[in-house]
Design a protein around this motif. Sequence first.
Motif, mmCIF file in Angstrom:
data_model
loop_
_atom_site.group_PDB
_atom_site.id
_atom_site.type_symbol
_atom_site.label_atom_id
_atom_site.label_comp_id
_atom_site.label_asym_id
_atom_site.label_seq_id
_atom_site.Cartn_x
_atom_site.Cartn_y
_atom_site.Cartn_z
ATOM 1 N N SER A 164 0.845 -1.196 0.000
ATOM 2 C CA SER A 164 0.000 0.000 0.000
ATOM 3 C C SER A 164 0.884 1.251 0.000
ATOM 4 C CB SER A 164 -0.925 0.014 1.229
ATOM 5 O OG SER A 164 -0.182 0.134 2.423
ATOM 6 N N TYR A 165 0.371 2.314 -0.618
ATOM 7 C CA TYR A 165 1.101 3.580 -0.703
ATOM 8 C C TYR A 165 0.095 4.710 -0.854
ATOM 9 C CZ TYR A 165 4.042 7.284 -2.719
ATOM 10 O OH TYR A 165 4.679 8.475 -2.975
ATOM 11 N N ASP A 166 0.224 5.738 -0.002
ATOM 12 C CA ASP A 166 -0.697 6.872 -0.078
ATOM 13 C C ASP A 166 0.027 8.212 -0.160
ATOM 14 O OD1 ASP A 166 0.299 7.236 2.481
ATOM 15 O OD2 ASP A 166 -1.616 6.894 3.501
ATOM 16 N N GLY A 167 1.337 8.156 -0.433
ATOM 17 C CA GLY A 167 2.109 9.385 -0.510
ATOM 18 C C GLY A 167 2.730 9.776 0.814
ATOM 19 N N LYS A 168 2.148 9.296 1.904
ATOM 20 C CA LYS A 168 2.685 9.586 3.235
ATOM 21 C C LYS A 168 3.397 8.371 3.840
ATOM 22 C CE LYS A 168 -0.976 12.934 4.309
ATOM 23 N NZ LYS A 168 -2.095 13.273 5.249
ATOM 24 N N GLN A 169 2.867 7.187 3.494
ATOM 25 C CA GLN A 169 3.452 5.946 3.988
ATOM 26 C C GLN A 169 3.423 4.869 2.909
ATOM 27 O OE1 GLN A 169 2.554 4.535 8.040
ATOM 28 N NE2 GLN A 169 1.289 6.357 8.353
ATOM 29 N N HIS A 206 12.601 2.324 -4.452
ATOM 30 C CA HIS A 206 12.888 3.737 -4.728
ATOM 31 C C HIS A 206 11.578 4.522 -4.718
ATOM 32 C CE1 HIS A 206 14.892 7.272 -6.345
ATOM 33 N NE2 HIS A 206 13.874 7.397 -7.186
ATOM 34 N N PHE A 207 11.579 5.658 -4.027
ATOM 35 C CA PHE A 207 10.376 6.480 -3.876
ATOM 36 C C PHE A 207 10.607 7.901 -4.393
ATOM 37 C CE2 PHE A 207 10.483 3.349 -0.387
ATOM 38 C CZ PHE A 207 9.303 2.669 -0.644
ATOM 39 N N PRO A 208 9.522 8.626 -4.694
ATOM 40 C CA PRO A 208 9.664 9.996 -5.184
ATOM 41 C C PRO A 208 9.942 10.996 -4.066
ATOM 42 C CG PRO A 208 7.348 9.403 -5.084
ATOM 43 C CD PRO A 208 8.123 8.157 -4.772
ATOM 44 N N LYS A 209 9.835 10.532 -2.818
ATOM 45 C CA LYS A 209 10.069 11.397 -1.668
ATOM 46 C C LYS A 209 11.153 10.813 -0.765
ATOM 47 C CE LYS A 209 5.213 12.876 -1.368
ATOM 48 N NZ LYS A 209 4.038 12.975 -0.468
ATOM 49 N N ALA A 210 11.798 11.673 0.004
ATOM 50 C CA ALA A 210 12.806 11.211 0.953
ATOM 51 C C ALA A 210 12.137 10.454 2.100
ATOM 52 C CB ALA A 210 13.588 12.394 1.506
ATOM 53 N N VAL A 211 12.786 9.402 2.562
ATOM 54 C CA VAL A 211 12.247 8.571 3.630
ATOM 55 C C VAL A 211 12.651 9.130 4.995
ATOM 56 C CG1 VAL A 211 12.337 6.280 4.690
ATOM 57 C CG2 VAL A 211 12.258 6.504 2.197
ATOM 58 N N LYS A 212 11.663 9.254 5.863
ATOM 59 C CA LYS A 212 11.916 9.737 7.226
ATOM 60 C C LYS A 212 12.307 8.590 8.144
ATOM 61 C CE LYS A 212 9.668 12.192 11.065
ATOM 62 N NZ LYS A 212 8.413 12.863 11.505
ATOM 63 N N SER A 213 11.571 7.459 8.045
ATOM 64 C CA SER A 213 11.864 6.310 8.904
ATOM 65 C C SER A 213 11.377 5.013 8.263
ATOM 66 C CB SER A 213 11.208 6.484 10.277
ATOM 67 O OG SER A 213 9.788 6.504 10.158
ATOM 68 N N VAL A 214 12.018 3.897 8.666
ATOM 69 C CA VAL A 214 11.648 2.563 8.192
ATOM 70 C C VAL A 214 11.543 1.656 9.403
ATOM 71 C CG1 VAL A 214 12.245 0.631 6.695
ATOM 72 C CG2 VAL A 214 12.949 2.934 6.076
ATOM 73 N N SER A 215 10.524 0.819 9.442
ATOM 74 C CA SER A 215 10.310 -0.055 10.595
ATOM 75 C C SER A 215 11.404 -1.114 10.748
ATOM 76 C CB SER A 215 8.947 -0.749 10.483
ATOM 77 O OG SER A 215 8.858 -1.491 9.281
ATOM 78 N N ASN A 216 12.013 -1.530 9.642
ATOM 79 C CA ASN A 216 13.079 -2.531 9.698
ATOM 80 C C ASN A 216 14.409 -1.859 10.042
ATOM 81 O OD1 ASN A 216 15.170 -4.451 8.959
ATOM 82 N ND2 ASN A 216 13.585 -5.595 7.876
ATOM 83 N N PRO A 217 15.036 -2.212 11.185
ATOM 84 C CA PRO A 217 16.272 -1.557 11.613
ATOM 85 C C PRO A 217 17.466 -1.867 10.728
ATOM 86 C CG PRO A 217 15.794 -3.438 13.019
ATOM 87 C CD PRO A 217 14.579 -3.232 12.152
ATOM 88 N N ASP A 218 17.362 -2.900 9.865
ATOM 89 C CA ASP A 218 18.480 -3.273 8.990
ATOM 90 C C ASP A 218 18.446 -2.551 7.654
ATOM 91 O OD1 ASP A 218 19.494 -5.147 10.852
ATOM 92 O OD2 ASP A 218 18.031 -6.641 10.170
ATOM 93 N N ASN A 245 8.537 -7.603 6.411
ATOM 94 C CA ASN A 245 7.445 -6.631 6.491
ATOM 95 C C ASN A 245 8.038 -5.250 6.714
ATOM 96 O OD1 ASN A 245 5.582 -8.639 6.169
ATOM 97 N ND2 ASN A 245 4.748 -8.547 8.245
ATOM 98 N N LEU A 246 7.478 -4.255 6.063
ATOM 99 C CA LEU A 246 8.028 -2.887 6.154
ATOM 100 C C LEU A 246 6.911 -1.852 6.310
ATOM 101 C CD1 LEU A 246 10.672 -2.580 3.285
ATOM 102 C CD2 LEU A 246 11.155 -2.698 5.723
ATOM 103 N N ASN A 247 7.227 -0.827 7.061
ATOM 104 C CA ASN A 247 6.375 0.356 7.083
ATOM 105 C C ASN A 247 7.305 1.553 6.911
ATOM 106 O OD1 ASN A 247 3.762 1.717 7.522
ATOM 107 N ND2 ASN A 247 4.834 2.618 9.271
ATOM 108 N N VAL A 248 7.123 2.268 5.799
ATOM 109 C CA VAL A 248 7.994 3.394 5.465
ATOM 110 C C VAL A 248 7.223 4.697 5.611
ATOM 111 C CG1 VAL A 248 9.434 4.436 3.665
ATOM 112 C CG2 VAL A 248 9.237 1.938 3.808
ATOM 113 N N VAL A 249 7.797 5.655 6.335
ATOM 114 C CA VAL A 249 7.185 6.969 6.517
ATOM 115 C C VAL A 249 8.035 7.997 5.789
ATOM 116 C CG1 VAL A 249 6.476 8.722 8.186
ATOM 117 C CG2 VAL A 249 6.257 6.285 8.762
#
Length: 251
Positions: A164-169, A206-218, A245-249
Amino acid sequence: MTKINQIICVILLSLTFVSCNFTENIDVQADGSGNFSIEMDGAGLLAMAGDKLGNELGMKNNAKAIDSTFSFKEIFESKKDSIAKLSPEQQSAFKKLESFVMNIKMNPEAQQLLFSMNTPFKKVNDLGGLMESMAAMKDLNGKSNKTAEMFSGFGNDNSKLTFSYDGKQFTRKAIVSKEAMAKIAADSTGMAKMIFASSKYTLKYHFPKAVKSVSNPDALFSADRKTITVEYPFTEYTENPEKLNLNVVFE
């Protein structure tokens, strides 16, 4: 597609003895569309079976490289009578895979052997179910189908993968069948486990925006923080899909 089956058979036999790496790529554009691909880097095969692979690919003695491309739609068209006899659910799975294109590149001088399959998408959410749909490939010719064997590590009923992707996550989530995973854990001598024992599975998004945080510490970041990479042993991933599993903000 007999020639393709022969090529895949040689690759499968060689994979038992060498390490190959798999990469799941997702490139998301600003409008939410993009491209999805899975790549196998088999450079290690050239040292062991380069001549054999070259012969199967039709490479002549003076040839420097080969680049072969074909679509899943072509395969399905040649098997349309068999597919028509399958259940509506199975036919739907094949329909979902029609846009995939497969490519094999071999260049001995550059020590390159890449086996890839890719498809465009209109929305990230549309990628849900693609991996499970690959399991339907086994229904084309039964257990002897070599193309199906090649995808056995990706397409199965062990888990359902959603995106899933909504532009924010951005979210990648595997919903696991506990019963199926317990069966895999008990099967320590399975062919897939033997083939992929020393291989790695990598996510590269690869995303169109810079990533603030990722749930996976690796997870590793590119300099502009728009690309993340996560690497994991292939067999451990197949036995525990939730590990990736990943959650990207985004910023």
